[in-house]
Design a protein around this motif. Structure first.
Motif, PDB file in Angstrom:
ATOM      1  N   UNK A  65      25.177  56.808 -39.573  1.00  0.00           N
ATOM      2  CA  UNK A  65      24.083  56.055 -39.997  1.00  0.00           C
ATOM      3  C   UNK A  65      23.110  56.731 -40.827  1.00  0.00           C
ATOM      4  N   UNK A  66      22.492  58.370 -40.443  1.00  0.00           N
ATOM      5  CA  UNK A  66      21.238  58.537 -40.942  1.00  0.00           C
ATOM      6  C   UNK A  66      22.045  59.401 -42.314  1.00  0.00           C
ATOM      7  N   UNK A  67      23.135  60.105 -42.482  1.00  0.00           N
ATOM      8  CA  UNK A  67      23.797  60.559 -43.564  1.00  0.00           C
ATOM      9  C   UNK A  67      23.716  59.680 -44.353  1.00  0.00           C
ATOM     10  N   UNK A  68      24.168  58.485 -44.047  1.00  0.00           N
ATOM     11  CA  UNK A  68      25.032  57.475 -45.355  1.00  0.00           C
ATOM     12  C   UNK A  68      23.373  56.535 -46.196  1.00  0.00           C
ATOM     13  N   UNK A  69      22.067  57.309 -45.359  1.00  0.00           N
ATOM     14  CA  UNK A  69      20.776  56.550 -45.770  1.00  0.00           C
ATOM     15  C   UNK A  69      20.274  58.136 -46.973  1.00  0.00           C
ATOM     16  N   UNK A  70      20.813  59.294 -47.332  1.00  0.00           N
ATOM     17  CA  UNK A  70      21.145  60.078 -48.206  1.00  0.00           C
ATOM     18  C   UNK A  70      21.518  60.629 -49.112  1.00  0.00           C
ATOM     19  N   UNK A 114      18.548  69.555 -44.506  1.00  0.00           N
ATOM     20  CA  UNK A 114      19.099  70.785 -45.303  1.00  0.00           C
ATOM     21  C   UNK A 114      20.892  70.273 -46.026  1.00  0.00           C
ATOM     22  N   UNK A 115      21.198  69.382 -45.810  1.00  0.00           N
ATOM     23  CA  UNK A 115      22.687  68.880 -46.536  1.00  0.00           C
ATOM     24  C   UNK A 115      22.028  68.458 -48.111  1.00  0.00           C
ATOM     25  N   UNK A 168      15.676  79.619 -41.670  1.00  0.00           N
ATOM     26  CA  UNK A 168      17.121  79.653 -42.712  1.00  0.00           C
ATOM     27  C   UNK A 168      17.597  78.756 -43.105  1.00  0.00           C
ATOM     28  N   UNK A 169      16.791  77.984 -44.304  1.00  0.00           N
ATOM     29  CA  UNK A 169      16.988  77.348 -45.228  1.00  0.00           C
ATOM     30  C   UNK A 169      15.666  76.933 -45.837  1.00  0.00           C
TER      31      UNK A 169
END
Length: 351
Positions: A65-70, A114-115, A168-169
């Motif tokens: 669900x968090x990913x969907x915001x981005x 990061x993604x 690392x990013x």
């Protein structure tokens, strides 16, 4: 306009920060599942900025669900991460709930940063990371003692998770350690809205003064302080909010000297609990009904900020004193009383 994601944007500091960001030229979206907030606060935000802020009612502990915001908002340039449980006493009673919520939500947001190559990250930290320091005045380099509560531990762990992750990013981060935000926006369209019985001092004062709470407890009268009660650095929420805008501009302008910097946000003045009560009584004209009681588990004795780094590097100068803090907090409480349908969740939570 740079698009900024504000998590926990329906909360006290988050809503005021949204106002400050928009007034300084940013495009803002909000993510808040309203488990500890009320989405109606965005109506007050809209009255101030004449713009409706979109809120994603998402549990950030659920990664998909968090990913969907981005996914829906490509090109996010910055994240300000407020979303967390914050009641010290509750964290002592329910530590696993605090570790689960506060750390997993942070980890998911960092994964998405990061993604989706979000370059700027501002973390809502706290003076609780210092534990019970050897000196009442703390700088960003003051050695950290063990946290006095699981809430404080989640802030210590959260800071370390961020430091280790961004090694690392390409994300640059600022950790803002604030002291005790209080007050309300001068328009009195938004303010602090605790769900149920408040855990923080100032809403406890105002709710006692208005009659929602019959009697307020002062926790601890035998501390080694001026009058035996705890000392804290209280700061107006609008001053805190503006620091987040300055922090973002600091990162966007490549003024940071490392990929993770820390700033204390406090006035540099400490007030005891009894001094805050006296300040409230002075500006409101209301005699507060309170009693002196034993210490509360998890409370630090005394702490206030050395804020010289934020002043020098961010150009941040807190300008609203204790009288304004108490006055705006009281006017906000009066507004809630005059329109009890404004935020029915708060009223229901007190019953």
């Amino acid at each position: 306009m740079d698009k900024i994601l504000v998590t926990g944007g329906c909360g006290f500091i988050g809503s005021h920060t949204i106002v400050d960001l928009v007034q300084n030229g940013f495009d803002v979206i909000c993510a808040d599942n309203n488990s500890r907030s009320n989405e109606g606060i965005l109506n007050g935000v809209e009255k101030i900025i004449n713009k409706r802020i979109k809120n994603y009612k998402v549990d950030l502990c659920i990664y998909d669900d968090t990913y969907a915001i981005f996914q829906e908002n490509p090109g996010i340039k910055g994240i300000i991460h407020f979303a967390a449980y914050k009641a010290v006493g509750e964290s002592v009673e329910k530590p696993l709930m605090y570790f689960d919520n506060n750390l997993n939500s942070l980890i998911n947001i960092l994964k998405c940063a990061e993604e989706f190559n979000v370059p700027h990250f501002v973390f809502s930290s706290s003076c609780t990371v210092y534990g019970n320091p050897d000196s009442m005045i703390v700088t960003e380099d003051t050695p950290q003692k063990p946290a006095e509560s699981p809430y404080g531990a989640t802030k210590q762990m959260g800071e370390q998770i961020i430091r280790d992750t961004i090694k690392s990013n390409s994300v640059n981060a600022i950790l803002l350690r604030y002291f005790n935000p209080v007050g309300a926006h001068p328009s009195i369209n938004i303010g602090e809205l605790p769900i149920g019985k408040p855990a923080n001092l100032v809403p406890a004062i105002t709710q006692t003064a208005i009659g929602k709470i019959p009697l307020m407890n002062v926790f601890g009268t035998d501390y080694d302080t001026r009058d035996g009660s705890c000392v804290r650095d209280y700061i107006h929420v609008c001053d805190i909010a503006h620091a987040h805008t300055l922090a973002l501009n600091y990162l966007i302008g490549n003024k940071n000297t490392s990929n993770c910097e820390v700033f204390n946000l406090g006035t540099g003045n400490g007030y005891t609990v009894l001094e805050v009560i006296a300040a409230f009584e002075k500006v409101s004209g209301v005699q507060l009904n309170y009693k002196l009681g034993p210490r509360r588990p998890g409370d630090v004795v005394a702490i206030y900020a050395n804020n010289s780094k934020a002043k020098t590097d961010l150009g941040w100068v807190p300008g609203l004193g204790i009288d304004v803090m108490m006055d705006t907090a009281w006017k906000w409480e009066l507004k809630l009383k005059n329109d009890e349908n404004l935020f029915t969740t708060q009223i229901a939570g007190l019953n």
